[in-house]
Scaffold this active site. Sequence first.
Site, short mmCIF file in Angstrom:
data_model
loop_
_atom_site.label_atom_id
_atom_site.label_comp_id
_atom_site.label_asym_id
_atom_site.label_seq_id
_atom_site.Cartn_x
_atom_site.Cartn_y
_atom_site.Cartn_z
CB VAL A 177 -0.94 0.02 1.22
CG1 VAL A 177 -1.84 1.25 1.16
CG2 VAL A 177 -1.78 -1.25 1.27
CG ASP A 178 3.81 3.97 -2.53
OD1 ASP A 178 4.67 3.86 -3.44
OD2 ASP A 178 3.77 4.94 -1.75
CB THR A 179 -0.63 6.98 0.47
OG1 THR A 179 0.52 7.29 1.27
CG2 THR A 179 -1.52 6.01 1.25
#
Length: 674
Positions: A46-48
């Site tokens: 999960v890479d915002t």
Amino acid sequence: MDHLLQKTQIQNQTEQVMNITNPNSIYIKGRLYFKGYKKIELHCFVDTGASLCIASKFVIPEEHWINAERPIMVKIADGSSITINKVCRDIDLIIAGEIFHIPTVYQQESGIDFIIGNNFCQLYEPFIQFTDRVIFTKDRTYPVHIAKLTRAVRVGTEGFLESMKKRSKTQQPEPVNISTNKIAILSEGRRLSEEKLFITQQRMQKIEELLEKVCSENPLDPNKTKQWMKASIKLSDPSKAIKVKPMKYSPMDREEFDKQIKELLDLKVIKPSKSPHMAPAFLVNNEAEKRRGKKRMVVNYKAMNKATVGDAYNPPNKDELLTLIRGKKIFSSFDCKSGFWQVLLDQESRPLTAFTCPQGHYEWNVVPFGLKQAPSIFQRHMDEAFRVFRKFCCVYVDDILVFSNNEEDHLLHVAMILQKCNQHGIILSKKKAQLFKKKINFLGLEIDEGTHKPQGHILEHINKFPDTLEDKKQLQRFLGILTYASDYIPKLAQIRKPLQAKLKENVPWKWTKEDTLYMQKVKKNLQGFPPLHHPLPEEKLIIETDASDDYWGGMLKAIKINEGTNTELICRYASGSFKAAEKNYHSNDKETLAVINTIKKFSIYLTPVHFLIRTDNTHFKSFVNLNYKGDSKLGRNIRWQAWLSHYSFDVEHIKGTDNHFADFLSREFNRVNS
């Protein structure tokens, strides 16, 4: 191979050893299902900071990937770019037993099986992160708690998908422990941030939405047109009826007319007429029509054009438009859908457009093709709409070009142009839209990385011309094509002269074997057009000239400085014939006139800059400094001096043996005549 090398370089620049136990590194379990495959379990990152959802080609079957409508380019902090060409549409990712729908996943080998980007987080917001878990909100109503992983692996490698097929006997490759392996993720300050994207999903979606709003196959689409463009046509003598007798039509033409008249009536661009005027309609089937598989209906408005008041509003000069795009790096172009048909005629003007065909007598509700006023009317309306955007947009009749220095500016510029089209109800053709191009076609030219040359069809027209011509009209068409490409053909005036002499009024038409041989040699020597340099405003310009007894020639060059090295690049050619009186001038005067004619040809580039004139004529350098005292016999020289005084230049004399330009011109001409 270049793309793979570039991708490897980008990965090498950005790779780091990642500690999975770091609480800022969010990995969660995800699951994919595809028909014919076992369930595929992944550890998703999960890479915002990544705007897109990205997956490896090794975890989604090949048949689910499709080509992107246009390449997606992402730019990272060091200025490098990655091109994404494949996408997967409408995929379901199972997380914690819940189905999360993702509209688009982009294919890129990042070293991780699946990256959940910020667009996913926004779709299922609010997104909340804790030390041991994350929360996505499903349908914006209930939270889904998802445990973080403390150890993550990568399964997507060569052979993985083959092993996941149902009833496959292929052994599954060993997973790779991400925590001990170098991976090509982009760390803080180097990740795929929204600000660093060339075309982010959100921005491109906005462009697509705007384009959809202004595109239609109907130029009078009632849901999109604002009908703000209007026109009026007047007869010079309102009491006169303009009538041209009807034509005879073949059965095939009658059948084609039947289809096209029905289409025009359905579009409401024509209606039945009771006008006292009439002009015959006919069908043409040239190369363009053959390529699209449909004949084009044309109305012979020659008599009506003579009888109506003209419109003096001119389309812009093509050279002026080309100077606007000097140094620009990225382009988009748009074509108005049947542009003239978007201009409504007033009620009084419509009877003047009446035409006859096998189906009867009709008149236009809109400005038809073939009226002499049509280009001026349409250009005026387009200039009114887009004049405010002149710094990054130019319009030539129904062609719109948007140009920018960089990708970021271009996104804004394209959006502004499309918003203006939407505001005015200008309808575009989606098929002809070219978006975010470094190489583009405009004004019949192929513009590419600071160079330009005629589009390929120009050369095709030249090569397809028969070696034996039937009449003067056919010869005029051939010479017209050569003139169109005159900037790219050295000493064209000399090449044209033998053919042009056959067009004189007092010379009966006769085509000989020698003419056929000459035609063949001309075509043989025009097998390709060189890409010419588009000079930048900061580059120093040079003109080189040459004169003979009957002709003059010139060339525009620019000095390009690259890593301290000066390179002279050719920008344009020019040539012409001396008039009868000028042929009697002294050779020095002919050389001076060659300089003047060349400056006139390239004046748009030579004002108000300081440039260099290079000539092998020793007289010219002293001529510009001579002080004439009004001797009437030297009036011509005084006028020339006064004219040249409006320009700022230096003169460089070169030896005749060093004048490679003059030698080149002579060589090219002799090749044709030998």
